[in-house]
Design a protein around this motif. Structure first.
Motif, PDB file in Angstrom:
ATOM      1  N   THR A 171      -8.564   9.181   3.668  1.00 23.41           N
ATOM      2  CA  THR A 171      -9.550   9.542   4.696  1.00 23.41           C
ATOM      3  C   THR A 171      -9.933   8.351   5.563  1.00 23.41           C
ATOM      4  O   THR A 171     -10.372   8.534   6.707  1.00 23.41           O
ATOM      5  CB  THR A 171     -10.817  10.118   4.039  1.00 23.41           C
ATOM      6  OG1 THR A 171     -11.302   9.194   3.053  1.00 23.41           O
ATOM      7  CG2 THR A 171     -10.523  11.455   3.381  1.00 23.41           C
ATOM      8  N   GLU A 172      -9.760   7.137   5.063  1.00 22.16           N
ATOM      9  CA  GLU A 172     -10.118   5.946   5.847  1.00 22.16           C
ATOM     10  C   GLU A 172      -9.071   5.619   6.916  1.00 22.16           C
ATOM     11  O   GLU A 172      -9.362   4.833   7.820  1.00 22.16           O
ATOM     12  CB  GLU A 172     -10.288   4.735   4.922  1.00 22.16           C
ATOM     13  CG  GLU A 172     -11.520   4.809   4.030  1.00 22.16           C
ATOM     14  CD  GLU A 172     -11.712   3.532   3.227  1.00 22.16           C
ATOM     15  OE1 GLU A 172     -12.852   3.278   2.773  1.00 22.16           O
ATOM     16  OE2 GLU A 172     -10.733   2.764   3.057  1.00 22.16           O
ATOM     17  N   VAL A 173      -7.881   6.199   6.802  1.00 21.01           N
ATOM     18  CA  VAL A 173      -6.806   5.821   7.732  1.00 21.01           C
ATOM     19  C   VAL A 173      -6.249   7.067   8.442  1.00 21.01           C
ATOM     20  O   VAL A 173      -5.061   7.371   8.341  1.00 21.01           O
ATOM     21  CB  VAL A 173      -5.681   5.072   6.990  1.00 21.01           C
ATOM     22  CG1 VAL A 173      -6.127   3.670   6.627  1.00 21.01           C
ATOM     23  CG2 VAL A 173      -5.244   5.845   5.743  1.00 21.01           C
ATOM     24  N   PRO A 174      -7.059   7.771   9.213  1.00 13.24           N
ATOM     25  CA  PRO A 174      -6.603   9.011   9.856  1.00 13.24           C
ATOM     26  C   PRO A 174      -5.559   8.788  10.942  1.00 13.24           C
ATOM     27  O   PRO A 174      -4.899   9.733  11.361  1.00 13.24           O
ATOM     28  CB  PRO A 174      -7.892   9.587  10.457  1.00 13.24           C
ATOM     29  CG  PRO A 174      -8.764   8.384  10.700  1.00 13.24           C
ATOM     30  CD  PRO A 174      -8.471   7.457   9.551  1.00 13.24           C
ATOM     31  N   GLU A 175      -5.398   7.529  11.412  1.00 11.41           N
ATOM     32  CA  GLU A 175      -4.450   7.236  12.484  1.00 11.41           C
ATOM     33  C   GLU A 175      -3.103   6.759  11.964  1.00 11.41           C
ATOM     34  O   GLU A 175      -2.205   6.450  12.754  1.00 11.41           O
ATOM     35  CB  GLU A 175      -5.026   6.152  13.404  1.00 11.41           C
ATOM     36  CG  GLU A 175      -6.379   6.488  14.009  1.00 11.41           C
ATOM     37  CD  GLU A 175      -6.301   7.668  14.962  1.00 11.41           C
ATOM     38  OE1 GLU A 175      -5.277   7.784  15.658  1.00 11.41           O
ATOM     39  OE2 GLU A 175      -7.256   8.475  14.978  1.00 11.41           O
ATOM     40  N   VAL A 176      -2.927   6.721  10.638  1.00 15.54           N
ATOM     41  CA  VAL A 176      -1.712   6.143  10.074  1.00 15.54           C
ATOM     42  C   VAL A 176      -0.483   6.927  10.529  1.00 15.54           C
ATOM     43  O   VAL A 176      -0.478   8.153  10.574  1.00 15.54           O
ATOM     44  CB  VAL A 176      -1.800   6.088   8.531  1.00 15.54           C
ATOM     45  CG1 VAL A 176      -1.763   7.467   7.909  1.00 15.54           C
ATOM     46  CG2 VAL A 176      -0.692   5.210   7.971  1.00 15.54           C
ATOM     47  N   GLN A 177       0.566   6.179  10.894  1.00  9.75           N
ATOM     48  CA  GLN A 177       1.821   6.777  11.346  1.00  9.75           C
ATOM     49  C   GLN A 177       2.963   6.548  10.358  1.00  9.75           C
ATOM     50  O   GLN A 177       3.883   7.356  10.285  1.00  9.75           O
ATOM     51  CB  GLN A 177       2.214   6.208  12.707  1.00  9.75           C
ATOM     52  CG  GLN A 177       1.206   6.524  13.803  1.00  9.75           C
ATOM     53  CD  GLN A 177       1.599   5.924  15.138  1.00  9.75           C
ATOM     54  OE1 GLN A 177       2.764   5.578  15.366  1.00  9.75           O
ATOM     55  NE2 GLN A 177       0.645   5.775  16.040  1.00  9.75           N
ATOM     56  N   SER A 178       2.885   5.459   9.620  1.00 13.00           N
ATOM     57  CA  SER A 178       3.902   5.138   8.613  1.00 13.00           C
ATOM     58  C   SER A 178       3.200   4.852   7.296  1.00 13.00           C
ATOM     59  O   SER A 178       2.338   3.965   7.231  1.00 13.00           O
ATOM     60  CB  SER A 178       4.751   3.931   9.035  1.00 13.00           C
ATOM     61  OG  SER A 178       5.467   4.219  10.226  1.00 13.00           O
ATOM     62  N   LEU A 179       3.584   5.591   6.256  1.00  9.18           N
ATOM     63  CA  LEU A 179       2.929   5.464   4.947  1.00  9.18           C
ATOM     64  C   LEU A 179       4.018   5.299   3.897  1.00  9.18           C
ATOM     65  O   LEU A 179       4.813   6.204   3.652  1.00  9.18           O
ATOM     66  CB  LEU A 179       2.079   6.702   4.669  1.00  9.18           C
ATOM     67  CG  LEU A 179       1.306   6.764   3.353  1.00  9.18           C
ATOM     68  CD1 LEU A 179       0.386   5.547   3.185  1.00  9.18           C
ATOM     69  CD2 LEU A 179       0.495   8.056   3.264  1.00  9.18           C
ATOM     70  N   TRP A 180       4.031   4.105   3.295  1.00  8.47           N
ATOM     71  CA  TRP A 180       5.078   3.774   2.330  1.00  8.47           C
ATOM     72  C   TRP A 180       4.477   3.734   0.926  1.00  8.47           C
ATOM     73  O   TRP A 180       3.638   2.900   0.622  1.00  8.47           O
ATOM     74  CB  TRP A 180       5.719   2.435   2.684  1.00  8.47           C
ATOM     75  CG  TRP A 180       6.130   2.340   4.129  1.00  8.47           C
ATOM     76  CD1 TRP A 180       5.566   1.591   5.102  1.00  8.47           C
ATOM     77  CD2 TRP A 180       7.202   3.062   4.753  1.00  8.47           C
ATOM     78  NE1 TRP A 180       6.197   1.771   6.303  1.00  8.47           N
ATOM     79  CE2 TRP A 180       7.217   2.683   6.127  1.00  8.47           C
ATOM     80  CE3 TRP A 180       8.140   3.978   4.309  1.00  8.47           C
ATOM     81  CZ2 TRP A 180       8.145   3.191   7.033  1.00  8.47           C
ATOM     82  CZ3 TRP A 180       9.066   4.488   5.230  1.00  8.47           C
ATOM     83  CH2 TRP A 180       9.056   4.084   6.561  1.00  8.47           C
ATOM     84  N   LEU A 181       4.935   4.659   0.066  1.00  9.46           N
ATOM     85  CA  LEU A 181       4.391   4.793  -1.297  1.00  9.46           C
ATOM     86  C   LEU A 181       5.496   4.786  -2.353  1.00  9.46           C
ATOM     87  O   LEU A 181       5.273   5.209  -3.488  1.00  9.46           O
ATOM     88  CB  LEU A 181       3.587   6.096  -1.411  1.00  9.46           C
ATOM     89  CG  LEU A 181       2.252   6.143  -0.670  1.00  9.46           C
ATOM     90  CD1 LEU A 181       1.840   7.589  -0.390  1.00  9.46           C
ATOM     91  CD2 LEU A 181       1.177   5.444  -1.480  1.00  9.46           C
ATOM     92  N   GLY A 182       6.658   4.300  -1.973  1.00  8.91           N
ATOM     93  CA  GLY A 182       7.776   4.289  -2.904  1.00  8.91           C
ATOM     94  C   GLY A 182       7.562   3.354  -4.079  1.00  8.91           C
ATOM     95  O   GLY A 182       6.759   2.417  -4.035  1.00  8.91           O
ATOM     96  N   TYR A 183       8.276   3.619  -5.179  1.00  5.96           N
ATOM     97  CA  TYR A 183       8.265   2.767  -6.364  1.00  5.96           C
ATOM     98  C   TYR A 183       6.861   2.600  -6.943  1.00  5.96           C
ATOM     99  O   TYR A 183       6.415   1.485  -7.222  1.00  5.96           O
ATOM    100  CB  TYR A 183       8.888   1.411  -6.061  1.00  5.96           C
ATOM    101  CG  TYR A 183      10.369   1.481  -5.775  1.00  5.96           C
ATOM    102  CD1 TYR A 183      11.307   1.443  -6.810  1.00  5.96           C
ATOM    103  CD2 TYR A 183      10.833   1.614  -4.467  1.00  5.96           C
ATOM    104  CE1 TYR A 183      12.659   1.513  -6.532  1.00  5.96           C
ATOM    105  CE2 TYR A 183      12.191   1.685  -4.187  1.00  5.96           C
ATOM    106  CZ  TYR A 183      13.102   1.643  -5.232  1.00  5.96           C
ATOM    107  OH  TYR A 183      14.440   1.735  -4.972  1.00  5.96           O
ATOM    108  N   ASN A 184       6.167   3.738  -7.087  1.00 10.35           N
ATOM    109  CA  ASN A 184       4.911   3.744  -7.827  1.00 10.35           C
ATOM    110  C   ASN A 184       5.093   4.625  -9.062  1.00 10.35           C
ATOM    111  O   ASN A 184       6.227   4.856  -9.514  1.00 10.35           O
ATOM    112  CB  ASN A 184       3.779   4.262  -6.933  1.00 10.35           C
ATOM    113  CG  ASN A 184       3.160   3.160  -6.087  1.00 10.35           C
ATOM    114  OD1 ASN A 184       2.328   2.376  -6.535  1.00 10.35           O
ATOM    115  ND2 ASN A 184       3.584   3.097  -4.813  1.00 10.35           N
ATOM    116  N   GLN A 185       4.017   5.137  -9.598  1.00  5.22           N
ATOM    117  CA  GLN A 185       4.068   6.018 -10.773  1.00  5.22           C
ATOM    118  C   GLN A 185       3.352   7.336 -10.470  1.00  5.22           C
ATOM    119  O   GLN A 185       2.766   7.965 -11.344  1.00  5.22           O
ATOM    120  CB  GLN A 185       3.424   5.327 -11.982  1.00  5.22           C
ATOM    121  CG  GLN A 185       4.127   4.031 -12.368  1.00  5.22           C
ATOM    122  CD  GLN A 185       3.423   3.307 -13.516  1.00  5.22           C
ATOM    123  OE1 GLN A 185       2.648   3.892 -14.262  1.00  5.22           O
ATOM    124  NE2 GLN A 185       3.708   2.016 -13.651  1.00  5.22           N
TER     125      GLN A 185
END
Length: 416
Positions: A73-87
């Motif tokens: 909710t803090e980043v409503p303008e995000v265009q690229s979101l990288w969440l790879g290699y988590n759990q």
């Protein structure tokens, strides 16, 4: 003093724009985009304190295991979101729904088995979606339906055993697809995928590694090598049968329709009936081998061999009768509109009920007649002649029905 005040003022203006969690490093790119770099920080959740105008958020290679409805909710303008290699194993519905500016989403190399696909409906600008190396065992056929700008889709190295027909429809911009290293069961349910790959312009990376795990006869072969003769779309033919072996009936008319089907695997037979008062769907036979009716409340008797019988057919049973042939390759159906008309002069009565009907164009319908596929319509008309009363030799009135049938040129059986 004045230079100091200017610096403090500038800091006050820039401070909110450069707000950055302690675990991250934030900077402004040449193109004006704000980058929040939070990779390799051993984070267990999405950090708080990010600027609202962050457009690139990197959270790769952490220990994040859960994404909640309010995680971004803090980043409503995000265009690229990288969440790879988590759990990540849990993604709550709504986690991505508000990120309407998102163009790149990387969720690869996580533990996602269930995903809130409805969140993608708002992400019409998404161009790259990476969900490879997860635990996805299935996808809804419309999972990507609203992603008109999607160019690259990665689904390789999951647990997909099948894909619903239409999964990659409505993706006009798709140019790259990766689905290799999934344990596909190459039943006829994925035969559509073979046909789709033969005509699509989409680049399917490592297509030769899209292999069958089952059935045993196809194990190790590519999905694109499923033999055509194993999977044949259904065909269906509807036949009208009559119990009118003589012209005098005392027990009423039993209308009988027989549905013949072909295909591989052998199609299932289903019926749909639409009358003026109700709609009925019958998925399979309701009459057992011993003659017992499984659904005693139904007037429509359906047998395993594809025959339907309607004893004592009456006006309220008029309507559209549809037989469907269904197998893993597809569905075909054929319908007939059954109407019942009656008077002392059936030909005149029929013409009054249906001005387009032609008595001269009709022909007699005998047991086993097939509905002519060249007919211009789909209307089977049962015409019966019932005089008001008939006197017996003793002078009494005996109710009886003189029945006859006409299968009109505009109402003939169709074959598909």
């Amino acid at each position: 003093m004045r230079p100091l005040l200017c610096c403090l003022g500038l800091a006050a203006l820039l401070g909110p724009c450069l707000a950055c969690p302690s675990a991250c490093s934030c900077s402004t790119k040449k193109n004006g985009r704000l980058l929040a770099e939070c990779a390799y920080k051993d984070l267990q959740e999405v950090p708080e304190g990010l600027s609202s105008n962050v457009t690139i958020l990197t959270l790769s290679a952490n220990r994040i295991g859960w994404l909640g409805q309010g995680s971004f909710t803090e980043v409503p303008e995000v265009q690229s979101l990288w969440l790879g290699y988590n759990q990540i194993g849990v993604v709550e519905p709504g986690a991505f729904a508000l990120l309407v500016h998102l163009k790149n989403l990387d969720l690869s190399h996580n533990k996602i088995a269930d995903f809130p696909w409805q969140d993608l409906r708002n992400l019409s600008g998404l161009q790259i979606l990476k969900m490879n190396n997860n635990r996805l065992a299935g996808l809804p056929w419309d999972a990507f339906r609203f992603l008109k700008d999607l160019r690259s889709l990665w689904l390789n190295d999951n647990e997909l055993t099948t894909l619903a027909e239409g999964t990659f429809d409505n993706l006009p911009s798709l140019s790259q697809l990766q689905i290799f290293n999934n344990p596909f069961n190459c039943s006829c349910k994925v035969f559509w995928l073979k046909k789709w790959t033969e005509k699509t312009s989409v680049s399917i990376t490592k297509g030769g590694s899209t292999l069958c795990v089952a059935p045993s006869r196809l194990k190790g072969r590519a999905v694109t090598d499923i033999p055509d003769h194993h999977c044949i779309a259904p065909s269906v033919q509807l036949t009208y049968l009559s119990n009118l072996d003589n012209t005098v009936m005392y027990d009423g008319l039993t209308l009988t329709l027989h549905c013949s089907v072909a295909g591989s695997p052998p199609p299932e037979i289903r019926w749909k009936i639409q009358t003026s008062s109700r709609r009925v769907e019958i998925n399979g036979p309701n009459v057992a081998r011993d003659g017992n009716v499984k659904q005693s409340q139904e007037r429509f008797l359906v047998f395993k061999n594809g025959t339907m019988a309607i004893p004592n057919f009456r006006k309220e049973d008029e309507g559209i009768y549809t037989c469907l042939a269904v197998n893993d390759v597809g569905t075909r159906d054929v319908s007939v509109n059954v109407a019942l008309a009656g008077s002392e002069n059936p030909a005149e009565d029929l013409l009054q009920d249906d001005p387009q009907a032609s008595h001269l164009g009709g022909r007699s319908c005998y047991k086993g007649d097939e509905m002519d596929p060249s007919g211009a319509g789909e209307k089977l008309v049962i015409v019966y002649h019932m005089p008001r009363e008939s006197k017996s030799r003793s002078g009494g009135v005996v109710p009886q029905a003189h029945l006859g049938t006409l299968l009109l040129a505009l109402g003939i059986v169709l074959c598909y």
